[in-house]
Write a protein that holds these residues in place. Structure first.
Motif, mmCIF file in Angstrom:
data_model
loop_
_atom_site.group_PDB
_atom_site.id
_atom_site.type_symbol
_atom_site.label_atom_id
_atom_site.label_comp_id
_atom_site.label_asym_id
_atom_site.label_seq_id
_atom_site.Cartn_x
_atom_site.Cartn_y
_atom_site.Cartn_z
ATOM 1 N N LEU A 81 0.837 -1.204 0.000
ATOM 2 C CA LEU A 81 0.000 0.000 0.000
ATOM 3 C C LEU A 81 0.873 1.256 0.000
ATOM 4 O O LEU A 81 1.464 1.615 1.013
ATOM 5 C CB LEU A 81 -0.932 0.015 1.218
ATOM 6 N N LYS A 82 0.939 1.915 -1.134
ATOM 7 C CA LYS A 82 1.706 3.159 -1.261
ATOM 8 C C LYS A 82 0.742 4.327 -1.440
ATOM 9 O O LYS A 82 -0.116 4.307 -2.318
ATOM 10 C CB LYS A 82 2.661 3.073 -2.447
ATOM 11 N N SER A 206 6.996 2.844 15.125
ATOM 12 C CA SER A 206 8.349 2.862 15.696
ATOM 13 C C SER A 206 9.238 1.789 15.065
ATOM 14 O O SER A 206 10.392 2.041 14.721
ATOM 15 C CB SER A 206 8.282 2.655 17.216
ATOM 16 N N PHE A 207 8.699 0.597 14.912
ATOM 17 C CA PHE A 207 9.501 -0.491 14.353
ATOM 18 C C PHE A 207 9.762 -0.284 12.859
ATOM 19 O O PHE A 207 10.811 -0.698 12.355
ATOM 20 C CB PHE A 207 8.820 -1.840 14.621
ATOM 21 N N ALA A 208 8.824 0.345 12.153
ATOM 22 C CA ALA A 208 9.071 0.671 10.744
ATOM 23 C C ALA A 208 10.210 1.682 10.633
ATOM 24 O O ALA A 208 11.091 1.566 9.755
ATOM 25 C CB ALA A 208 7.805 1.226 10.108
ATOM 26 N N GLU A 209 10.226 2.675 11.502
ATOM 27 C CA GLU A 209 11.310 3.658 11.517
ATOM 28 C C GLU A 209 12.638 2.993 11.877
ATOM 29 O O GLU A 209 13.685 3.334 11.324
ATOM 30 C CB GLU A 209 10.992 4.771 12.517
ATOM 31 N N LEU A 210 12.580 2.034 12.800
ATOM 32 C CA LEU A 210 13.791 1.313 13.187
ATOM 33 C C LEU A 210 14.373 0.551 12.007
ATOM 34 O O LEU A 210 15.591 0.631 11.736
ATOM 35 C CB LEU A 210 13.464 0.344 14.335
ATOM 36 N N LYS A 216 19.139 2.139 5.969
ATOM 37 C CA LYS A 216 19.778 3.332 5.395
ATOM 38 C C LYS A 216 21.195 3.530 5.913
ATOM 39 O O LYS A 216 22.060 4.046 5.204
ATOM 40 C CB LYS A 216 18.924 4.565 5.683
ATOM 41 N N LYS A 217 21.453 3.143 7.160
ATOM 42 C CA LYS A 217 22.785 3.331 7.743
ATOM 43 C C LYS A 217 23.676 2.104 7.567
ATOM 44 O O LYS A 217 24.767 2.035 8.138
ATOM 45 C CB LYS A 217 22.654 3.671 9.225
ATOM 46 N N ASN A 218 23.189 1.128 6.781
ATOM 47 C CA ASN A 218 23.965 -0.075 6.450
ATOM 48 C C ASN A 218 24.411 -0.848 7.694
ATOM 49 O O ASN A 218 25.526 -1.359 7.766
ATOM 50 C CB ASN A 218 25.194 0.289 5.597
ATOM 51 N N ASN A 261 5.972 3.191 2.294
ATOM 52 C CA ASN A 261 5.989 4.599 1.903
ATOM 53 C C ASN A 261 7.281 5.308 2.282
ATOM 54 O O ASN A 261 7.372 6.532 2.215
ATOM 55 C CB ASN A 261 4.785 5.306 2.530
ATOM 56 N N LYS A 262 8.280 4.535 2.699
ATOM 57 C CA LYS A 262 9.624 5.058 2.913
ATOM 58 C C LYS A 262 10.487 4.728 1.703
ATOM 59 O O LYS A 262 10.229 3.768 0.977
ATOM 60 C CB LYS A 262 10.256 4.414 4.159
ATOM 61 N N LYS A 263 11.498 5.537 1.472
ATOM 62 C CA LYS A 263 12.412 5.259 0.362
ATOM 63 C C LYS A 263 13.463 4.261 0.832
ATOM 64 O O LYS A 263 14.580 4.615 1.208
ATOM 65 C CB LYS A 263 13.056 6.553 -0.130
ATOM 66 N N ILE A 264 13.066 2.995 0.813
ATOM 67 C CA ILE A 264 13.937 1.921 1.290
ATOM 68 C C ILE A 264 14.557 1.204 0.097
ATOM 69 O O ILE A 264 13.849 0.798 -0.831
ATOM 70 C CB ILE A 264 13.148 0.917 2.150
#
Length: 597
Positions: A81-82, A206-210, A216-218, A261-264
């Protein structure tokens, strides 16, 4: 040991059978579970089931396993879902999800209450469960039907979006009625309900942000990325459920939606891995679920349950479609969309969790004779809609005139220099093209040229679910990997039809005599991939010549002095066909497009 092995073997076999029969996998899975469970129990002299989920998982373990499995299924659904895609949807699709969803909830509740004796609260829960269709059941039907673009687009996007939205709606309804049953005052009810929602939203976000930060930080190596994300999803589900019972499903659904919806980077790879995990879980889960149903539960449904099924198919769905569509669709298109509303995996998954949880809670608030009806009635709706609508969809589409009898658009496997050059020209001739490639840079180059691209891996299990088969009817496999080209042309022949999948010649086939070459080799089999790319670089443009006759066409191909490499023909009906050994029809007025060595 035998039962565990049988579940896995029968589950995978059911998946394979579904692929061969081109039907949603949930149908053979549920039927297999019913045969191994209640039907085996009824026919066996000892009245024992061959597979019994309750015997395999003692106590709360079966609930924990099913809840966690459904959680992973919902997480994968959330990943699709975007929000950018929702903004661009037509009013009809939005109305189908909002208005159609509301009508399904209320209509399903009425049918369950009046025909099956449900209370209004359980009826509303049942209605929210059956509002979900889903891409895994819609996709195979659309592939078989080849509906026009209006119908295909609406059904495809409704299925994709209703998956996570319907799941969240069902979870919220369930949590509300459980809170309603467990508290004495409305203040306590809404307090308990609000805490469940807050816990799910907080943990999911919170877990999605984690996960996003770790990627992103490899901080996660590539080879561990998928399993680490899987572990975090399970941890998030468990944590939310410990904070507030029943909030784990909401948490993982929200987590999937936020991540989508994050640029992953490599989100497609994550989706692919989750699809593999979910396939195994589904294979096990629905055999266990359907085997748990007792023969007495099926008998308890009675003939009245068929009235519920009839109401869903013939009243609730058409009402939702006609009120949602307005004047944007023809009457025949509305009728066809009204008929296609099969329920699938999400409905079965959430129904199983809710039924088990209500049994575990043992709430005196609900009739204990009605709760066991939820799961078998849901399975009846699933089987009834999938079987009836799936097998009749093609003939109905033909009668209503909402299908494409033949599609001539081209799906290019490979978005390299050569395919981009040909696709751009073919597009300018008025023929639909789309390019697929695992190389994202190549797809970006194609997008810059104004060419449509297709991101899903077309060779994956659900890779063609989003392709409009009403528009695209040919595959041209032109990649540097011979095995990929060969696999694509052979595997996808079942989807596109005979003599509709073509590939570029391999270097090993250069030594073969002309009569030994396969008929489906592109460009008359005279160039391999690397030779083709070199020719495209040397030629500033693709040339064309008008065909006077079949003999003229043959002469052009045999003219060694001019050394033409034939690419494709365009006939007077604006249809493009590649020049191959399978090309049988060449007429005066056709235009040959070619490169010069």
């Amino acid at each position: 040991m035998i039962e565990l092995a049988a579940i896995l073997v029968l589950g995978i076999f059911s998946q394979w059978f579904a692929w061969r029969a081109k039907i949603p996998s949930i149908v053979p899975l549920i039927l297999t579970g019913l045969v191994a469970g209640p039907i085996w129990e009824f026919l066996s002299p000892t009245h024992e089931k061959f597979i019994d989920g309750d015997a395999l998982f003692q106590g709360d373990y079966i609930f924990d396993f099913i809840s966690l499995s459904v959680g992973l299924i919902l997480f994968e659904g959330g990943l699709t879902l975007k929000f950018t895609e929702v903004k661009n949807l037509t009013r009809v699709i939005r109305n189908l999800i909002v208005i159609g969803g509301l009508i399904t909830i209320l209509g399903g509740a009425c049918a369950a209450v009046f025909f099956s004796g449900f209370s209004w609260k359980l009826g509303i829960l049942f209605g929210s469960i059956i509002m979900v269709t889903g891409p895994t059941v819609i996709g195979p039907i659309l592939r078989n039907v080849r509906a026009n673009s209006n119908v295909a687009t609406i059904l495809k996007w409704e299925g994709i979006l209703i998956d996570p939205i319907g799941a969240i709606t069902a979870i919220l309804v369930f949590e509300y009625i459980v809170a309603l049953a467990g508290q004495e005052t409305y203040l306590m009810i809404f307090g308990d309900f609000g805490l469940k929602i807050l816990s799910g939203l907080l943990v999911g976000y919170s877990f999605a942000e984690l996960v996003t930060a770790l990627i992103k930080k490899n901080y996660i190596p590539n080879y561990l990325k998928n399993v680490v994300i899987l572990s975090i999803v399970i941890l998030g589900f468990t944590l939310a459920d410990q904070m507030q019972s029943e909030s784990g499903l909401l948490a993982v659904t929200v987590m999937g939606i936020v991540m989508a919806n994050k640029k992953i980077r490599d989100l497609e790879d994550i989706l692919s891995f989750k699809a593999d995990i979910v396939t195994i879980l589904i294979s096990i889960l629905f055999i266990i679920l359907s085997s748990r149903i007792d023969a007495s539960d099926i008998e308890a449904l009675g003939w009245e349950s068929l009235l519920v099924l009839a109401a869903v198919i013939f009243v609730i769905r058409p009402l939702g479609v006609f009120l949602s569509a307005g004047k944007q669709l023809s009457t025949n298109e509305k009728i066809f969309i009204s008929w296609i509303g099969p329920r699938g995996i999400i409905s079965a998954g959430v129904a199983s969790v809710f039924a088990l949880r209500l049994e575990t809670l043992g709430l005196s608030y609900f009739d204990p004779e009605i709760i066991p009806k939820i799961l078998p009635l849901t399975f009846l709706i699933i089987l009834g809609t999938v079987i009836l609508q799936g097998f009749s969809a093609r003939s109905l589409a033909m009668k209503l005139g909402v299908h494409h009898p033949k599609a001539y658009g081209i799906l290019f496997l490979g978005a390299n220099e050569a395919t981009r050059m040909m696709a751009k020209l073919i597009q300018s001739l008025g023929v639909s093209v789309i390019l697929s490639d695992i190389n994202k840079k190549s797809l970006e180059e194609a997008t810059k040229m104004g060419l449509p691209v297709y991101y899903p891996n077309i060779l994956s299990e659900f890779g063609l679910d989003e392709l409009d088969f009403g528009k695209f009817g040919q595959l041209w496999a032109i990649t540097p990997n011979t095995e990929v080209n060969l696999h694509a042309s052979n595997t996808l022949e079942e989807e596109f039809g005979e003599n509709k999948t073509f590939r570029v010649r391999s270097r090993l086939e250069s030594s073969l005599a002309e009569e030994e070459l396969p008929e489906n080799l592109l460009f008359n089999g005279v160039v391999d991939f690397y030779s083709l790319v070199d020719l495209c670089r040397k030629n500033e443009e693709i040339r064309e010549i008008k065909i006077d006759s079949k003999d003229h066409f043959k002469m052009l191909l045999e003219d060694k002095e001019y050394s033409r490499v034939p690419l494709f023909l365009l006939n007077e009906e604006k249809k493009v066909w590649p020049v191959t050994g399978a090309l049988k029809k060449v007429e005066k007025g056709d235009r040959l497009f070619y490169l010069v060595r």
